[in-house]
Scaffold this motif. Sequence first.
Motif, PDB file in Angstrom:
ATOM      1  N   ASN A 144      15.686  19.693  19.356  1.00 31.25           N
ATOM      2  CA  ASN A 144      14.455  19.163  18.892  1.00 31.25           C
ATOM      3  C   ASN A 144      14.054  18.101  19.971  1.00 31.25           C
ATOM      4  N   ASP A 145      12.816  17.644  19.770  1.00 30.61           N
ATOM      5  CA  ASP A 145      12.087  16.337  21.173  1.00 30.61           C
ATOM      6  C   ASP A 145      13.204  15.806  20.883  1.00 30.61           C
ATOM      7  N   VAL A 152      12.267  21.773  20.922  1.00 30.63           N
ATOM      8  CA  VAL A 152      10.800  22.871  20.027  1.00 30.63           C
ATOM      9  C   VAL A 152      10.871  20.970  19.277  1.00 30.63           C
ATOM     10  N   ASP A 153       9.339  21.768  18.608  1.00 33.89           N
ATOM     11  CA  ASP A 153       9.038  20.738  17.273  1.00 33.89           C
ATOM     12  C   ASP A 153       7.262  20.456  18.398  1.00 33.89           C
ATOM     13  N   ALA A 154       7.790  19.733  19.293  1.00 29.88           N
ATOM     14  CA  ALA A 154       5.984  19.844  19.970  1.00 29.88           C
ATOM     15  C   ALA A 154       5.742  17.690  19.117  1.00 29.88           C
ATOM     16  N   ILE A 183       9.931  17.128  30.397  1.00 30.56           N
ATOM     17  CA  ILE A 183       9.471  18.716  29.269  1.00 30.56           C
ATOM     18  C   ILE A 183       9.359  19.649  30.277  1.00 30.56           C
ATOM     19  N   ASN A 184      10.423  20.711  30.374  1.00 34.11           N
ATOM     20  CA  ASN A 184       9.196  21.295  31.065  1.00 34.11           C
ATOM     21  C   ASN A 184       8.453  22.546  29.638  1.00 34.11           C
ATOM     22  N   PHE A 185       8.672  23.005  29.334  1.00 35.60           N
ATOM     23  CA  PHE A 185       8.936  24.431  27.478  1.00 35.60           C
ATOM     24  C   PHE A 185       8.761  23.393  26.207  1.00 35.60           C
ATOM     25  N   ILE A 186       7.964  23.095  25.531  1.00 33.59           N
ATOM     26  CA  ILE A 186       8.018  23.362  24.337  1.00 33.59           C
ATOM     27  C   ILE A 186       7.756  23.938  23.000  1.00 33.59           C
ATOM     28  N   THR A 245       2.969  28.364  21.393  1.00 29.83           N
ATOM     29  CA  THR A 245       4.504  26.519  23.020  1.00 29.83           C
ATOM     30  C   THR A 245       3.423  26.157  23.771  1.00 29.83           C
ATOM     31  N   PHE A 246       3.797  25.337  24.543  1.00 33.49           N
ATOM     32  CA  PHE A 246       3.367  24.674  25.417  1.00 33.49           C
ATOM     33  C   PHE A 246       4.366  24.272  26.675  1.00 33.49           C
ATOM     34  N   THR A 247       3.923  24.611  27.624  1.00 36.24           N
ATOM     35  CA  THR A 247       4.121  23.813  28.763  1.00 36.24           C
ATOM     36  C   THR A 247       3.908  22.912  29.371  1.00 36.24           C
TER      37      THR A 247
END
Lengths: 344, 346
Positions: free
Chosen positions: A250-251, A277-279, A292-295, A329-331
């Motif tokens: 998690n974040d 994970v979470d955002a 953070i590179n990827f969420i 997902t987010f980069t």
Amino acid sequence: MKRIGKMGAVLALTLSMVMLGACGNNNGGNQANSGNQATKAPAANTGNTKEAKDITLGFSQVGAESGWRSANTKSIQDSAKEAGYTLKFSDAQQKQENQIKAIRSFIQQKVDVIAFSPVVESGWDTVLKEAKDAGIPVVLTDRAVDSKDTSLYVTFLGSDFVEEGRKAGQWLSEKYKDTTEDINIVELQGTTGSAPANDRMAGFAEVIASNPHLKVIASQTGDFTRAKGKEVMQAFLKANKDIDVLYAHNDDMALGAIQAIEAAGLKPGQDITIISVDAVKDGMQAASEGKINFIVECNPMLGPQLMDIVQNVVDGKPVEARIVTKESTFTSEQAKEALPSRPY
Amino acid sequence: MGKLYKHHLFWPLCILAALLLFNLFYSPDFFSITMHDGHLYGSLIDILNFGAPLILVAIGMTLVVATKGIDLSVGSIVAISGALACLTISKGTDQNALGLIVISILLAVGLSVLLGAWNGLLVSVAGIQPIIATLILMVAGRGIAQLVTGGQIITVSSSKYSYIGSGALATLPFSIFVVVLMLIVALLLTRKTSLGLFIESVGCNPTASLMAGIRANWVILSVYVFCGVCAGIAGLILSSNVSSADGNNAGLWYELDAILAVVIGGTSLNGGRFYLTGTVIGALIIQTLTTTIYMIGVPPEITLVVKSFVVLAVCLIQSDSFRAAIFYRWKTRHYPGEKESIRHVS
């Protein structure tokens, strides 16, 4: 002197009760949201087509333990209002017995649909049976129950934690698909034994197994908290000289780990690739700064989907037994764009 | 040699040395300390830094235990104090303003004094058993912390505040200096004034102490207040270390670790005697064990089992009667026939 002592004791006791009582009241304050309920509570299972304003939804929330949960509550309240349903909201304050009480009171009030996020997985059969006997359909949100009899509830609306783990693994495999040297991964797990921790670990492991260069060299629990995330990451950094990737469940743990990485004189996001994970808001903030590179998103905004299900259930339309929340997902770049418009 | 062996710090120090020795063989990097932009960096420094809040809480707990009491609410006080400080700072316009930081720290410590006094009053004036009296705040305190934070994690971005928990003074973590300061205060108060004797006498027998002219209630009240302050400062260190306050998880189960540290340090839960330096060693043992477990990669599922085995071993080694029993068995090995005859004779 003795009398004063006794009076003091009584006073202290009263004070403590007032104090405890005050806390209870304040936490339960959310119940006020149930508001002025519709007096003509419609009998269950009668009409096939009901006006939106006649539909009553009883919802029992786990509590307000995190920003994620608060966003979840808000989403449900807002979308119920938007759909025009009467929402009876109850906050279980992390206790199963409160939740069972809430569900029983929903049954007595003859609401049309009951929805709830179970605090724990087991022990729901009796109360779910009562709801079934009363003819009130039940929708599970966010967390599952382990009842063998799946006819006790209509559907389970929630995130697929395994899929979240897979998404994280896929992004990593994609990033390092041409690599010829070993990529050392450290993993910060969630609370040992919890469903998100188990599933996010399993999904991730399943995907990265296809690339022999991706190696999880250390995996330890960080209890989903920042403090533990930082402490464990510091130990990882000391024990392993060459860490390329951090995967946090998690974040919050990722945020703690970022502090540890910075303290070690490394650049989070550059020297060590970070996946989380979470955002939640703080995580997205860190992502937009490139730390953070990827969420992988774990979406709390499941209100609109829940309202659709409620409408379908009341209309007697078939509902799928497992509905996965829409998640993206987010980069880092996407996070920067999405950040201003995020509701939580 | 016999004197050394009998010293109350002998076994705690042996255990700490054994843990460090294990690390020396298992992970040689454990002892490497390097310089990183002006501060020392290494596992040993980590142990001191992360152990600082635990040592603080355990120092406060030692004095409470010495009066035959126990304070279960320290974990909750840790959470409340961190939450209040972070809330105050996050409300400010300039989060780096020194005045704001000072106010937030004073508020947090002030509230800890109140909470400690609450515990003390319940125990001394109301005469409730300590374990129950402090249980009230242990449970309610989590609720209070969540009220303060509104159920959210409050993040602050104040470099001045984060200095308390993660800043460096003279290349060492600042938190260590806070701990040393509190330790010196506690040592001076208890060993250079008669307060220590009062605490011990109240722990042995409150009624007799009262007859002897000691205001037992005041002594009890003051140790709970001191324990509250220690927990409050620990809360500041913990929350500033991660620059955020988490009402749910900050200081969770801290009371248990603190009590364990006190007991490992040689202080009896029956009250009457206490060893502050022993407690510090005890807390260091616990933190070293935690760090060791992370470093050698024990699977998370069995971490607690490993920890409990080590703790069990530590407690057994420290137990006089256990050691005596083992020693006796070893020294007097009898053959079955011999045993039989001895039984018949006696």
